[in-house]
Structure formats: C-alpha cells, structure tokens
Motif scaffolding. Structure first.
Motif, PDB file in Angstrom:
ATOM      1  N   ALA A 159      -6.284  19.072  52.393  1.00  0.00           N
ATOM      2  CA  ALA A 159      -5.454  20.266  52.165  1.00  0.00           C
ATOM      3  C   ALA A 159      -4.955  20.164  50.733  1.00  0.00           C
TER       4      ALA A 159
ATOM      5  N   VAL B  53       0.338  23.121  53.665  1.00  0.00           N
ATOM      6  CA  VAL B  53      -0.726  23.084  54.679  1.00  0.00           C
ATOM      7  C   VAL B  53      -0.840  21.673  55.272  1.00  0.00           C
TER       8      VAL B  53
ATOM      9  N   ALA C 189      -9.366  22.571  54.234  1.00  0.00           N
ATOM     10  CA  ALA C 189      -8.514  23.751  54.434  1.00  0.00           C
ATOM     11  C   ALA C 189      -8.919  24.941  53.578  1.00  0.00           C
ATOM     12  N   ASP C 190      -9.449  24.673  52.379  1.00  0.00           N
ATOM     13  CA  ASP C 190      -9.764  25.794  51.489  1.00  0.00           C
ATOM     14  C   ASP C 190     -11.228  26.222  51.532  1.00  0.00           C
ATOM     15  N   VAL C 191     -12.039  25.582  52.386  1.00  0.00           N
ATOM     16  CA  VAL C 191     -13.459  25.957  52.424  1.00  0.00           C
ATOM     17  C   VAL C 191     -13.948  26.105  53.871  1.00  0.00           C
TER      18      VAL C 191
ATOM     19  N   SER D 258     -12.544  18.957  47.199  1.00  0.00           N
ATOM     20  CA  SER D 258     -12.695  19.281  48.627  1.00  0.00           C
ATOM     21  C   SER D 258     -14.171  19.239  49.021  1.00  0.00           C
TER      22      SER D 258
ATOM     23  N   ASP E  10      -5.325  21.469  46.438  1.00  0.00           N
ATOM     24  CA  ASP E  10      -5.618  22.609  45.563  1.00  0.00           C
ATOM     25  C   ASP E  10      -6.652  22.184  44.525  1.00  0.00           C
TER      26      ASP E  10
ATOM     27  N   ASN F  64     -10.647  22.496  44.600  1.00  0.00           N
ATOM     28  CA  ASN F  64     -11.829  22.913  45.340  1.00  0.00           C
ATOM     29  C   ASN F  64     -13.043  21.983  45.159  1.00  0.00           C
TER      30      ASN F  64
END
Ligand SMILES: C[C@@]1(CC(=O)O)c2cc3[nH]c(cc4nc(cc5[nH]c(cc(n2)[C@H]1CCC(=O)O)[C@@](C)(CC(=O)O)[C@@H]5CCC(=O)O)C(CC(=O)O)=C4CCC(=O)O)c(CCC(=O)O)c3CC(=O)O
Ligand SMILES: NC(=O)C1=CN([C@@H]2O[C@H](COP(=O)(O)OP(=O)(O)OC[C@H]3O[C@@H](n4cnc5c(N)ncnc54)[C@H](O)[C@@H]3O)[C@@H](O)[C@H]2O)C=CC1
Length: 307
Positions: free
Chosen positions: A115, A50, A139-141, A122, A117, A119
C-alpha cells in the motif's frame, strides 16, 4: 442448496437463455472465502491510510505482521498499533522496502500486501511474489492483485465483506452501511446461541459424517428455521439448550421456542434477508449488480487468480 440461494435470479436469467435446473456459470467473479490467517506471517509494505486499514484487519485475523515503512510517513493508528501490540503481532522495520534487493524475502510470507505511493515498486513486488508463488495484493494496481479487499463489517463472529469487483469500492462501503442497519441487534447472541447448541449436540451425538452427520445437519436446519433469528439468542442459555436436546434431538423432533416454554418475539427471517430479495443470504455471492458480491461469514479474502 437451491439455485436462488446462490445467485440473484434477476441477474442470472438475463444472461442465460438456456433453461437449466442449475445456475449458469457467469465468469468474472472472485472466489469469496473466509481466509484463516492466525499465526501466519504476512508482509505489509507501506504505512499510510490504506496500510492502516490492512493492518487492523490483519491483526484481527491473528496474523503475524511484518510492517516495512519509514516512521515519518506512518498513519497515527499504525504508530499506535506498533506501540501497543504484542511484539509477536507486529515486527516493524523503520525504512523503505527495496523490492527484489530487500533483505526480506517475499517467499517467507504467507501473503504480501503493498500500500505504497510508488507504482513501479508495487509492480516489482508483484513480480517477485509471482515468481515465488506468494499471494499478493497491490493496493494501487488491481490487475496485479490475487485478491481484493472489500468493504467490511464485523459484529462478533458475523463477518460480512462486500466487493464490486474493483469497479466502485466506495459503493461497496455504501452498501455495507445499508447492510449494517438491516442486521438484527442481537445477531451476535443468535450466532453464539446456535454455536453453543451445535457444540452440545456434537457431545451428545459425536462423530463425523455418515448418517449421523446427515441427521445432525437436518435437525440443526430445522431448529434454525423454527427459532428464527429473533429467538436464537435464547439458545445461549444452558438450561434451554438442554431442554431442546432432551425434548428435541433425543426424541427425533424439531422443537421451537414455545415447546420449551420460551420465546414470543415474532419469528424473524429479518431485514437483511428482505433487503437482499428473499432468503438469499449465504456464504456465497448474490449478484444484485453485475460485479457486486456479498460474502458473509469469514475473513475477508477475495481471490482473483488460480495458479
Ligand atoms: C481493487 C481494490 C484493490 C484493493 O485495495 O484490494 C481497490 C482499488 C483502488 N481503490 C481506489 C480508491 C478508493 N478506494 C476506496 C475505498 C476502498 N477500497 C477498497 C477496496 C478496493 N480498492 C479493491 C476493490 C474492492 C471492490 O471490488 O469493491 C475498500 C472497499 C476496502 C479496503 O481497501 O480496505 C475501501 C472501502 C472500505 C471502507 O470504507 O470500509 C475509496 C473511497 C474512500 O477512500 O473512502 C477510494 C476513492 C474513491 C474512488 O476512487 O472510487 C483506487 C485509486 C483509484 C485512483 O487512483 O483513481 C484503487 C486502485 C484502482 O482502482 O486502480
Ligand atoms: N485499495 C484502496 O482501497 C486504495 C488504494 N489507494 C492506493 O494505495 C496506495 C496507498 O494509499 P495511501 O495509504 O493513501 O497512500 P499514502 O501516500 O498515505 O501512504 C503511502 C505510504 O507508503 C510508504 N512508502 C512509500 N514508499 C515505500 C517503500 N518503498 N517502502 C515502504 N513504505 C513506503 C510511505 O512512507 C507512506 O507511509 C496509493 O497508491 C493509492 O493510489 C488509495 C486509496 C484507496
């Protein structure tokens, strides 16, 4: 701008019973804009697939990217960019980002992207960006994003971004592939031709705004309509532009290809327009589906929250 040029009429009529000459306001959209990042500092945290996509688009926009991610987890394309880009384009830190205790401060950046892994980290980055009023994409939220990325397509100066409002990113990519096939082959030359004509016109009729500005804009609209996407590429030729300005602008006329002795291709308002349902391609939104938005023109940002 007409109502139909702003939003797909099928989508709007179903959600409004009041007849109005103006489009109804349907909230939940993002602001599609072409965000300029040239020479601006951007912090990119993470180095996987990502982050690799983010880095590519940031470099194309001319941003100065500070990348923080351990070398061991780097996507091969990121390694390649670090090794081949100018040192002013990428400043690389081979380590983990430490959140609020990191020596790098988010407030030193125009924009922050994570980006990773991880969380909880982030979220921490998001919170510190919020405190410092720095625009952030996590990117993950998705709920913690000030803007989303979208599926993108670039052909020279033409830039298209498609978003589904976070609902189905893969669908955005699929629609992008349909749009790509519908774009005329010579779109780049067409844009360059019109760009050159606009520049020449401004030399001949300089100044900003007022009656002259209106006249210039009306004339350019007439020229674009008359030439169509199929023939606009011819405007890249210096002698043709001179004829168009001599015989057209100077005489208060909108001249077409045949008036200056060129052309012949059928005037095309092109496949892209018909794909979208008729004359609705603008730098704005076309609500084909509830959340689908297509932005055409500039650099890829999709702002979620006003502050
Ligand atoms: C909200 C957003 C935030 C943002 O990233 O800005 C976001 C969020 C998330 N994506 C996730 C998954 C996937 N994302 C993709 C692909 C893309 N995702 C992109 C954008 C966005 N993704 C933003 C909304 C855009 C919009 O509104 O349309 C694209 C368009 C642009 C880009 O990222 O550059 C790029 C296509 C580009 C291209 O192909 O060119 C694929 C498919 C694939 O990889 O092939 C999958 C797997 C399939 C699936 O999950 O659907 C997950 C994990 C979900 C989970 O854990 O289950 C989250 C987090 C979540 O949803 O919670
Ligand atoms: N928005 C989107 O389009 C998509 C988002 N995602 C989400 O985005 C995140 C990243 O996805 P991928 O790139 O596929 O993950 P990945 O696992 O391939 O890469 C993660 C990268 O982050 C680095 N990293 C981890 N902790 C870090 C830290 N503290 N500081 C700096 N770097 C750190 C790792 O070394 C690695 O390079 C995931 O959470 C995933 O769920 C996934 C797919 C698409």
């Amino acid at each position: 701008m007409s109502t139909s040029s702003i939003r797909d009429t099928t989508a709007s009529s179903s959600s409004s019973t009041v007849t109005s000459p103006y489009p109804p306001i349907i909230k939940g959209a993002s602001l599609l804009i072409a965000y300029r990042l040239e020479n601006r500092p951007v912090l990119l945290i993470g180095g996987g697939a990502v982050a690799a996509g983010r880095l590519f688009f940031l470099l194309e926009s001319g941003a100065h990217v500070t990348l923080v991610s351990p070398r061991s987890g780097l996507d091969p394309s990121i390694l390649y960019r670090i090794e081949t880009s100018n040192t002013s384009d990428i400043t690389y830190h081979d380590r983990y980002f430490l959140g609020r205790s990191d020596p790098l401060n988010v407030s030193d950046y125009a924009m922050v992207l994570t980006a990773i892994d991880d969380n909880p980290l982030s979220y921490e980055v998001y919170e510190s960006c919020r405190d410092e009023r720095v625009t952030v994409n996590v990117a993950d939220v998705p709920p913690k994003c000030d803007f989303y990325f979208g599926a993108q397509l670039r052909q020279g100066p033409l830039q298209i971004m498609i978003s589904t409002g976070g609902m189905g990113p893969k669908i955005g990519a699929m629609v992008r592939d349909i749009v790509r096939k519908a774009i005329p082959d010579n779109i780049q030359e067409a844009i360059q031709g019109v760009g050159a004509l606009r520049t020449d016109l401004r030399k001949r009729a300089p100044g900003v705004g007022g009656d002259l500005g209106k006249k210039r804009m009306e004339w350019m609209i007439g020229i674009c309509d008359k030439w169509g996407l199929g023939d606009m590429a011819i405007l890249s030729k210096d002698d043709i532009r001179t004829k168009v300005l001599d015989q057209g602008w100077d005489k208060g006329k909108v001249v077409g290809p045949s008036d200056v002795g060129v052309g012949g291709k059928p005037k095309s308002s092109d496949g892209l327009v018909s794909l979208l349902g008729g004359g609705q391609v603008v730098a704005g939104a076309s609500g084909l589906l509830g959340g689908l938005a297509i932005g055409i023109v500039g650099t890829l940002i999709y702002l979620r929250h006003a502050r």
